[in-house]
Write a protein that holds these residues in place. Structure first.
Motif, PDB file in Angstrom:
ATOM      1  N   LEU A   1       9.681  -3.488  -1.784  1.00 36.67           N
ATOM      2  CA  LEU A   1       9.293  -2.099  -1.502  1.00 36.67           C
ATOM      3  C   LEU A   1      10.509  -1.248  -1.139  1.00 36.67           C
ATOM      4  O   LEU A   1      10.647  -0.114  -1.596  1.00 36.67           O
TER       5      LEU A   1
ATOM      6  N   ALA B   1      10.874  -3.233  11.940  1.00 36.05           N
ATOM      7  CA  ALA B   1      11.057  -1.938  12.617  1.00 36.05           C
ATOM      8  C   ALA B   1      10.774  -2.020  14.113  1.00 36.05           C
ATOM      9  O   ALA B   1      11.077  -1.085  14.855  1.00 36.05           O
TER      10      ALA B   1
ATOM     11  N   TYR C   1       0.397  -7.819  15.291  1.00 33.79           N
ATOM     12  CA  TYR C   1       1.831  -8.022  15.077  1.00 33.79           C
ATOM     13  C   TYR C   1       2.149  -9.483  15.392  1.00 33.79           C
ATOM     14  O   TYR C   1       1.880  -9.945  16.510  1.00 33.79           O
TER      15      TYR C   1
ATOM     16  N   GLY D   1       7.851   1.733   3.275  1.00 32.38           N
ATOM     17  CA  GLY D   1       7.207   1.182   2.072  1.00 32.38           C
ATOM     18  C   GLY D   1       7.960   1.570   0.810  1.00 32.38           C
ATOM     19  O   GLY D   1       9.180   1.400   0.704  1.00 32.38           O
TER      20      GLY D   1
ATOM     21  N   GLN E   1       0.866  -1.188   0.000  1.00 30.63           N
ATOM     22  CA  GLN E   1       0.000   0.000   0.000  1.00 30.63           C
ATOM     23  C   GLN E   1       0.889   1.220   0.000  1.00 30.63           C
ATOM     24  O   GLN E   1       1.839   1.298   0.768  1.00 30.63           O
TER      25      GLN E   1
ATOM     26  N   ASP F   1       2.907   6.216   7.984  1.00 27.05           N
ATOM     27  CA  ASP F   1       1.575   5.709   7.658  1.00 27.05           C
ATOM     28  C   ASP F   1       1.545   4.323   8.298  1.00 27.05           C
ATOM     29  O   ASP F   1       2.116   3.356   7.771  1.00 27.05           O
TER      30      ASP F   1
ATOM     31  N   GLU G   1      11.961  -0.702   6.467  1.00 29.70           N
ATOM     32  CA  GLU G   1      10.893  -1.448   5.790  1.00 29.70           C
ATOM     33  C   GLU G   1      11.251  -2.924   5.790  1.00 29.70           C
ATOM     34  O   GLU G   1      12.413  -3.278   5.609  1.00 29.70           O
TER      35      GLU G   1
ATOM     36  N   PRO H   1       9.477   4.717   9.995  1.00 28.81           N
ATOM     37  CA  PRO H   1       9.756   3.320  10.342  1.00 28.81           C
ATOM     38  C   PRO H   1       8.969   2.304   9.510  1.00 28.81           C
ATOM     39  O   PRO H   1       9.160   1.098   9.696  1.00 28.81           O
TER      40      PRO H   1
END
Ligand code: SAM
Length: 309
Positions: free
Chosen positions: A137, A159, A180, A110, A75, A174, A132, A107
């Motif tokens: 990406l 991260a 997680y 992307g 994304q 973002d 990332e 962090p």
């Protein structure tokens, strides 16, 4: 516009050719094009093209590749949101940026689109680091940073594990939203719940605060339901202990495909002995971008809030 179209056209043509020839995805074809351009194997450059022209052309090619591949973590932060985040960074750091550079960390960098939108807006004023986990990406981010000549150090890693980064003046992120998976790492966080799985977006907020200087600012694109979930009480308590909420800016719902995907910009300031809590928290809603008058009133409200800080 012409430069963007031409540049996108050439990059896309290269990506589609490589996709067929090498049986790879279109997104991998875009990366091949960017790396070939950097290596001087091809030349997509356009006379007079700005850093923004390059970023936008690359962004359109990546978006096309992502749409075709549809991997859930692929994304990209759209321009409208990146420009708004950049505007708030500019407002908050206006005085410092007049004389010095700031250190910034994303962090969850992307493709780098959010970070590079902010860096291009404040060109020459930011030195950045991006983290990332996804290899494709981060390579796209590295190539785009090189092509737009922005100073970004990139690390491919989780991260939420320890980072090789000095505390920064500003975070932009973002936030990845969801659970997680690495429960062992999650145990290192105050925001790890005593039962059940941790929310990645909560841990990202805690980790970002860990790597921010006292008095530094954090600009998050966060789900609008951030303070409205079963773990939000702990999150609120944690934020109150370590940071001050400076602003919560709701984004126009027309930007998002459905309500579950709606985001807000949440701006925090890390607490520190030499700093004071804000006099006023900015709570605002960005109006529909087509409504020029309402938009002008929104920016006026932000300006007044900033002058009053
Ligand atoms: N701002 C980015 C851009 O403009 O392309 C988009 C960020 S996207 C919403 C969130 C990113 O976080 C994804 O690229 C995803 O791979 C990454 N991510 C998710 N979990 C991660 C982790 N534990 N460590 C590092 N990156 C992670």
């Amino acid at each position: 516009m012409e430069n963007i179209e031409k540049l996108f056209g050439m990059l896309n043509e290269h990506a589609e050719k490589i996709e067929k020839e090498q049986d790879i995805t279109l997104l991998e074809g875009v990366l091949d094009g960017l790396e070939a351009w950097l290596d001087g194997v091809v030349d997509f450059s356009q006379e007079g093209a700005t850093k923004e022209d390059v970023r936008k052309a690359v962004q359109i090619a990546i978006l096309k590749g992502m749409r075709k591949g549809s991997q859930p973590n692929h994304q990209m932060t759209p321009d409208t949101l990146g420009l708004l985040v950049g505007y708030f960074v500019e407002q908050i750091f206006a005085d410092r940026l007049a004389t010095e550079k700031i250190a910034m960390l994303d962090p969850a960098v992307g493709t780098g689109n959010l970070l590079l939108t902010v860096m291009n807006l404040l060109d020459g004023k930011i030195e950045a680091t991006g983290i990332e986990i996804d290899e494709l990406l981060i390579r796209l981010a590295a190539a785009t940073a090189d092509l737009t000549e922005q100073p970004v150090s990139l690390y491919r890693q989780d991260a939420l594990e320890d980072l090789l980064v000095n505390p920064v003046d500003a975070i932009v992120c973002d936030l990845p939203v969801g659970y997680y998976p690495n429960e062992e790492v999650a145990l290192n966080y105050e925001l790890c719940p005593s039962e059940g799985m941790s929310f990645a977006h909560h841990l990202f907020i805690e980790q970002s605060i860990n790597y921010t200087k006292d008095g530094g600012y954090l600009f998050f694109l966060a789900p609008s339901h951030l303070f409205d979930s079963e773990q939000s009480k702990q999150l609120h308590k944690y934020i109150q202990k370590h940071a001050w909420i400076q602003a919560i800016i709701q984004l126009p719902d027309t930007i998002f495909a459905n309500r579950a995907l709606e985001k807000s910009i949440v701006i925090l300031q890390k607490q520190g002995q030499d700093f004071k809590a804000p006099k006023e928290v900015l709570l605002a809603k960005v109006p529909n971008m087509q409504n020029k008058q309402a938009l002008a009133m929104f920016f006026e409200k932000v300006k007044m809030w900033r002058e009053d800080k």
